[in-house]
Design an enzyme around this catalytic site. Structure first.
Site, short mmCIF file in Angstrom:
data_model
loop_
_atom_site.label_atom_id
_atom_site.label_comp_id
_atom_site.label_asym_id
_atom_site.label_seq_id
_atom_site.Cartn_x
_atom_site.Cartn_y
_atom_site.Cartn_z
N CYS A 92 0.82 -1.22 0.00
CA CYS A 92 0.00 0.00 0.00
C CYS A 92 0.85 1.27 0.00
CB CYS A 92 -0.92 0.02 1.22
SG CYS A 92 -2.10 -1.34 1.28
N HIS A 370 -9.16 2.95 -2.38
CA HIS A 370 -7.72 2.77 -2.15
C HIS A 370 -7.11 1.91 -3.26
CE1 HIS A 370 -3.95 1.74 -0.37
NE2 HIS A 370 -4.35 0.78 0.44
N CYS A 400 -0.19 2.90 6.30
CA CYS A 400 0.28 1.56 6.64
C CYS A 400 0.50 0.77 5.35
CB CYS A 400 -0.72 0.85 7.54
SG CYS A 400 -2.36 0.65 6.83
#
Length: 414
Positions: A92, A370, A400
């Site tokens: 991510c 996302h 994160c």
């Protein structure tokens, strides 16, 4: 060291990441990358033969998303063949890392003009995954699994909520706030400066506005959603008898029988397709080409944390990048913490004792989605736009990443 400047930042709208439902799902991932690379070039009259490198983030690098998308998307966008490209994966955190590395290349004096960004077509990666193979961060390495068990991320989010005593009402309230702020931002055109439309190959518009937000969300609708990750707990993942639940309990046995499952589709990040790109240059390059920089990179940092809980590195990453910059949290005008799961942002706000009005001002991934490899680059552009809109000076972005990591960056509006 030399300064690294952000000249411009663009992104696509985020499309629903499901085949047959999302407006971008029929496109090749490289086309999304080419869309933002073309926009960066055209908006800035960029001579692409002078681009030293394109540093790109894509997390699931397989099939259509394999083969160094940074280079392939640039070629598809019509960049000069002299513009090299590389693609990386920090899960991510990839989209922050590409910008950080671009800045480092410029600040070291090794490069003068770098395009950074990322792309993820989650409609493609989810539809092309083998359903018979449980997705695991550790790649099936049982030796590593014994040392650092790493469960499914939503299970990790629920484990953190249990440890921290963060209840369902708190995570739902933050999800509602995200939806409300995203609606306000879209209604007021706060994203218009950076969002560029995506076109089909026949020239028609595929998507020009984010399509994931659910502006009619209420606390009542959120409270009516069933939690999801309790259903993952007993799924077997290897021949050793491990399950997603046991991966947590092997490291945190006190949680067994006490897990408080609070996350669901409404307070977790949305599955979407999207891409983003930023143009970074040295002062000399900006002066030579008549560019007026929009921001300066103040500091970057990376931090690792417990890979079993996986999602707790943003707080120490923020502290580290503030220390590198010689700054305090009170100097930050705009914070962006990726809403991978509601508990991540909630814990971040609580641990750092932040003013909630300065955090994710225009909504986050719970409302907007996302797109894994692109999100970090999107958030840096979002912070820059908000600093310019509000007149703030400093913005901090962190998120994160799987494996228990978090990159971070501080920028200054110029």
């Amino acid at each position: 060291m030399a300064d690294a400047y952000i000249i411009d930042a663009v992104r696509t709208p985020r499309g629903i990441g499901k085949v047959g439902k999302g407006s971008l799902a029929h496109l090749h991932p490289q086309i999304l990358g080419a869309t933002v690379l073309s926009a960066i070039r055209d908006r800035n009259n960029l001579d692409t033969s002078t681009v030293d490198d394109i540093i790109w983030g894509t997390s699931s690098q397989r099939g259509k998303q394999g083969g160094d998308m940074g280079r392939m998307a640039a070629l598809d966008a019509g960049y000069d063949i002299k513009a090299s490209g590389v693609t990386l994966d920090r899960f991510c955190g990839s989209g922050i890392t590409t910008v950080n590395l671009a800045a480092a290349q410029i600040m070291s004096g090794m490069e003068d003009c770098v395009v950074a960004g990322g792309c993820e077509m989650m409609s493609y990666t989810s539809s092309s995954a083998d359903p018979s193979v449980p997705p695991m961060i550790d790649g099936g390495n049982l030796r590593l699994r014994a040392k650092h068990p790493q469960s499914q991320q939503g299970v990790c989010a629920d484990a953190i909520a249990t440890i921290e005593g963060i209840d369902r009402e708190a995570v739902d309230q933050l999800a509602l706030t995200s939806q409300q702020r995203a609606k306000r931002a879209m209604d007021e055109g706060r994203f218009d400066k950076s969002v560029v439309p995506v076109h089909n190959e026949d020239g028609s518009v595929a998507l020009e506005k984010d399509e994931f937000p659910r502006p009619n969300t209420t606390m009542e609708t959120l409270s009516g959603l069933k939690t999801v990750f309790n259903m993952y707990m007993d799924i077997p993942i290897d021949e050793e008898g491990n399950t997603y639940g046991s991966m947590i309990f092997n490291k945190y046995p006190d949680l067994k029988g006490k897990m408080n499952h609070v996350h669901h589709a409404g307070n977790s990040s949305g599955v979407v397709d999207g891409a983003a790109a930023l143009l970074l240059t040295s002062k000399e390059y900006a002066d030579k080409h008549g560019y007026k920089p929009r921001a300066r990179i103040i500091a970057t940092a990376n931090m690792g944390d417990d890979p079993t809980l996986m999602l707790n590195a943003p707080v120490p990453a923020a502290k580290k990048v503030l220390e590198k910059a010689g700054m305090t949290k009170d100097q930050i005008d705009v914070w962006e913490i990726n809403e991978a799961f509601s508990v991540v942002a909630e814990k971040f706000i609580r641990d750092l004792e932040l003013d909630r009005e300065k955090v994710n001002i225009n909504g986050g991934a719970m409302a907007l989605g996302h797109p894994i490899g692109a999100t970090g680059s999107i958030l840096i552009g979002t912070v820059l736009d908000e600093l310019e809109r509000s007149g703030g000076q400093y913005g901090l972005v962190t998120m994160c990443a799987a494996g228990g990591m978090a990159p971070a960056i501080i920028i200054e509006r110029l």
